[in-house]
Scaffold this motif. Structure first.
Motif, short mmCIF file in Angstrom:
data_model
loop_
_atom_site.label_atom_id
_atom_site.label_comp_id
_atom_site.label_asym_id
_atom_site.label_seq_id
_atom_site.Cartn_x
_atom_site.Cartn_y
_atom_site.Cartn_z
N UNK A 47 0.71 -1.29 0.08
CA UNK A 47 0.10 0.26 -0.15
C UNK A 47 1.00 1.42 -0.01
N UNK A 48 2.18 1.57 -0.35
CA UNK A 48 3.04 2.67 -0.42
C UNK A 48 2.39 2.68 -1.13
N UNK A 49 2.38 4.63 -1.38
CA UNK A 49 1.81 5.16 -2.73
C UNK A 49 2.69 5.25 -3.96
N UNK A 50 4.02 5.79 -2.97
CA UNK A 50 4.72 6.15 -4.48
C UNK A 50 5.51 4.50 -4.86
N UNK A 51 5.24 3.17 -4.34
CA UNK A 51 5.13 2.45 -4.82
C UNK A 51 3.91 1.18 -5.88
N UNK A 52 3.25 1.83 -5.25
CA UNK A 52 2.30 1.45 -6.09
C UNK A 52 1.54 2.77 -7.38
N UNK A 53 2.60 4.01 -7.66
CA UNK A 53 2.56 4.46 -8.52
C UNK A 53 3.79 4.35 -9.52
N UNK A 54 4.54 3.64 -8.84
CA UNK A 54 5.68 3.27 -9.66
C UNK A 54 4.90 1.72 -10.25
N UNK A 55 4.41 0.94 -9.51
CA UNK A 55 3.84 -0.20 -10.18
C UNK A 55 3.42 0.24 -11.58
N UNK A 56 2.25 1.28 -11.71
CA UNK A 56 1.00 1.28 -12.37
C UNK A 56 2.06 1.51 -13.54
N UNK A 57 3.23 2.98 -13.62
CA UNK A 57 3.95 3.64 -14.11
C UNK A 57 4.62 2.10 -14.97
N UNK A 58 4.86 0.83 -14.77
CA UNK A 58 5.81 0.37 -15.06
C UNK A 58 4.79 -0.84 -15.94
N UNK A 59 3.96 -0.63 -14.87
CA UNK A 59 2.92 -1.45 -16.27
C UNK A 59 1.90 -1.21 -17.51
N UNK A 60 2.19 0.10 -17.16
CA UNK A 60 1.69 0.91 -18.30
C UNK A 60 2.48 0.64 -19.43
N UNK A 61 4.12 0.93 -19.26
CA UNK A 61 5.03 1.16 -20.03
C UNK A 61 4.87 0.08 -20.93
N UNK A 62 4.67 -1.62 -20.39
CA UNK A 62 5.07 -2.47 -20.96
C UNK A 62 3.70 -3.30 -21.76
N UNK A 63 2.50 -2.73 -21.43
CA UNK A 63 1.41 -2.55 -21.96
C UNK A 63 0.41 -3.49 -21.06
N UNK A 64 0.76 -4.20 -19.80
CA UNK A 64 0.02 -4.28 -18.84
C UNK A 64 -1.43 -3.66 -18.54
N UNK A 65 -2.42 -3.75 -17.77
CA UNK A 65 -3.81 -2.77 -18.24
C UNK A 65 -3.49 -3.51 -16.26
N UNK A 66 -4.22 -2.80 -16.10
CA UNK A 66 -4.57 -3.31 -14.40
C UNK A 66 -6.32 -3.61 -14.05
#
Length: 66
Positions: A47-66
């Motif tokens: 639940x770390x905010x910045x870790x979640x942001x980084x995870x979302x950006x990484x997934x977006x970069x490789x085309x993985x949808x949440x």
């Protein structure tokens, strides 16, 4: 050291990864000359905010949808 990464669901090894890592490390070292950069390990899915942001950006970069 990173031995493998996932690219579109498959493992990619070897020279391609080493080259990308070299570019990333060079970029980080160049940036460190201008700004302070440090890395801190955080527990995944904690639940770390910045870790979640980084995870979302990484997934977006490789085309993985949440």
């Amino acid at each position: 050291m990173i031995m493998k990464v996932l690219k579109n669901g498959r493992q990619v090894y070897g020279k391609q990864i080493r080259n990308k890592l070299k570019i990333m490390l060079k970029t980080i070292n160049d940036m460190k000359k201008k700004i302070d950069i440090y890395f801190q390990k955080v527990l995944a899915h904690s639940g770390d905010y910045y870790n979640e942001v980084a995870d979302g950006l990484a997934k977006k970069a490789v085309g993985i949808k949440k």
